[in-house]
Design an enzyme around this catalytic site. Structure first.
Site, PDB file in Angstrom:
ATOM      1  N   ILE A  15      15.400 -19.231  12.494  1.00  0.00           N
ATOM      2  CA  ILE A  15      15.699 -19.936  13.751  1.00  0.00           C
ATOM      3  C   ILE A  15      16.368 -21.285  13.512  1.00  0.00           C
ATOM      4  CG2 ILE A  15      13.444 -21.087  13.903  1.00  0.00           C
ATOM      5  CD1 ILE A  15      13.560 -20.614  16.959  1.00  0.00           C
ATOM      6  N   SER A  96      21.286 -16.311   2.001  1.00  0.00           N
ATOM      7  CA  SER A  96      22.597 -15.775   2.382  1.00  0.00           C
ATOM      8  C   SER A  96      23.771 -16.321   1.578  1.00  0.00           C
ATOM      9  CB  SER A  96      22.844 -16.044   3.880  1.00  0.00           C
ATOM     10  OG  SER A  96      22.783 -17.431   4.151  1.00  0.00           O
ATOM     11  N   THR A 139      25.494  -7.666   7.186  1.00  0.00           N
ATOM     12  CA  THR A 139      26.623  -8.498   6.786  1.00  0.00           C
ATOM     13  C   THR A 139      27.805  -7.670   6.298  1.00  0.00           C
ATOM     14  OG1 THR A 139      27.350 -10.134   5.114  1.00  0.00           O
ATOM     15  CG2 THR A 139      25.551  -8.692   4.503  1.00  0.00           C
ATOM     16  N   GLU A 141      29.354  -8.317   3.801  1.00  0.00           N
ATOM     17  CA  GLU A 141      29.278  -8.285   2.343  1.00  0.00           C
ATOM     18  C   GLU A 141      28.825  -6.919   1.841  1.00  0.00           C
ATOM     19  OE1 GLU A 141      30.013 -10.462  -0.096  1.00  0.00           O
ATOM     20  OE2 GLU A 141      30.865 -11.879   1.344  1.00  0.00           O
ATOM     21  N   TYR A 163      23.314 -10.219  -3.151  1.00  0.00           N
ATOM     22  CA  TYR A 163      23.119 -10.438  -1.713  1.00  0.00           C
ATOM     23  C   TYR A 163      23.549  -9.214  -0.919  1.00  0.00           C
ATOM     24  CZ  TYR A 163      24.198 -12.147   2.993  1.00  0.00           C
ATOM     25  OH  TYR A 163      24.296 -12.287   4.354  1.00  0.00           O
ATOM     26  N   LYS A 167      21.087  -6.713   1.242  1.00  0.00           N
ATOM     27  CA  LYS A 167      21.329  -6.491   2.666  1.00  0.00           C
ATOM     28  C   LYS A 167      21.565  -5.009   2.966  1.00  0.00           C
ATOM     29  CE  LYS A 167      21.255 -10.331   5.137  1.00  0.00           C
ATOM     30  NZ  LYS A 167      20.523 -10.442   6.416  1.00  0.00           N
TER      31      LYS A 167
END
Length: 237
Positions: A15, A96, A139, A141, A163, A167
């Site tokens: 958040i 990230s 993502t 990615e 990463y 993900k």
């Protein structure tokens, strides 16, 4: 912390980030009670959401409530979800940074991949699998070494970083839990998106900061050279 009978409750991981802060604003404006999970830190890390407090100066909570927790801690996730019993969960929290993921590969997998699994399992543990809508921030990615341009939902994945791989696990575990347990769980594949709240460690912000700090004399010199080039192009004599 009690919500009105008709008030929807949302839980947001990440958040305090760019997307999480905008999402919190959006949901609060729609009348939601918003809960966010933040990691304990010795320094203040809530600058993007301070204006959302009922009293920003004293951090008095209104319809936004923050809870200390971590995607690496399944116990705290179960406790938070059991306590607030959200209608919607938005998993935006992650390690990230692509470059950092090579240096912290295990941690990235623990947060980004297994962290998503912990959330999904926490929903089931709290017996909310048929009540909660779950959104996973995926993502681009995951496409990594792109197999086609432009990419679409059927483009094969080929992640090129820890990463992206982490993900991709999260992406598929969301699909698996949706199909295995009938949960309302979905992925959104996010490409680059910028705003004034973009973190300073991201490459686009580095470019912007570099340009802002270019000496004014240098910019004036470049501008003069460009004008001179234009003049010569128009008048070769």
């Amino acid at each position: 912390m009690a919500s009105k009978p008709s008030q929807k409750i949302a839980l947001i991981t990440g958040i305090t980030g760019q997307d999480g802060s905008y999402l919190a604003e959006f949901l609060l404006a729609k009348g939601y009670q918003v809960h966010g999970i933040i990691r304990r830190s010795s320094s203040f890390n809530t600058s993007r959401i301070e204006h959302l407090y009922a009293d920003p100066k004293s951090h008095t909570e209104g319809s936004m409530h923050l809870h200390y927790g971590d995607l690496t801690d399944s116990t705290c996730l179960v406790k938070i979800i059991s306590q607030i019993r959200p209608h919607e969960i938005y998993n935006l929290g992650a390690q990230s940074h692509v470059k950092v993921s090579f240096e912290l590969a295990e941690y990235t997998a623990n947060v980004d991949a297994v962290g998503t699994l912990r959330l999904l399992d926490a929903i089931r543990t709290c017996q909310l699998a048929d009540q909660v809508k779950f959104y996973q921030a995926s993502t681009s990615e995951m496409f990594g070494k792109v197999q086609e341009i432009p990419q679409k939902e059927t483009t094969p994945f080929y992640p090129r970083s820890p990463y992206g791989v982490a993900k991709l696990y999260a992406y598929w575990i969301v699909i698996n839990y949706r199909e295995a347990y009938g949960m309302y769980a979905c992925n959104g594949i996010l490409f680059n998106h910028e705003s004034p709240r973009r973190g300073e460690s991201h490459v686009t912000v580095h470019y912007i900061v570099a340009h802002v700090h270019v000496p004014v004399k240098m910019l004036f010199g470049i501008y003069k050279q460009k004008l001179e080039s234009l003049r010569k192009a128009k008048d070769p004599n």
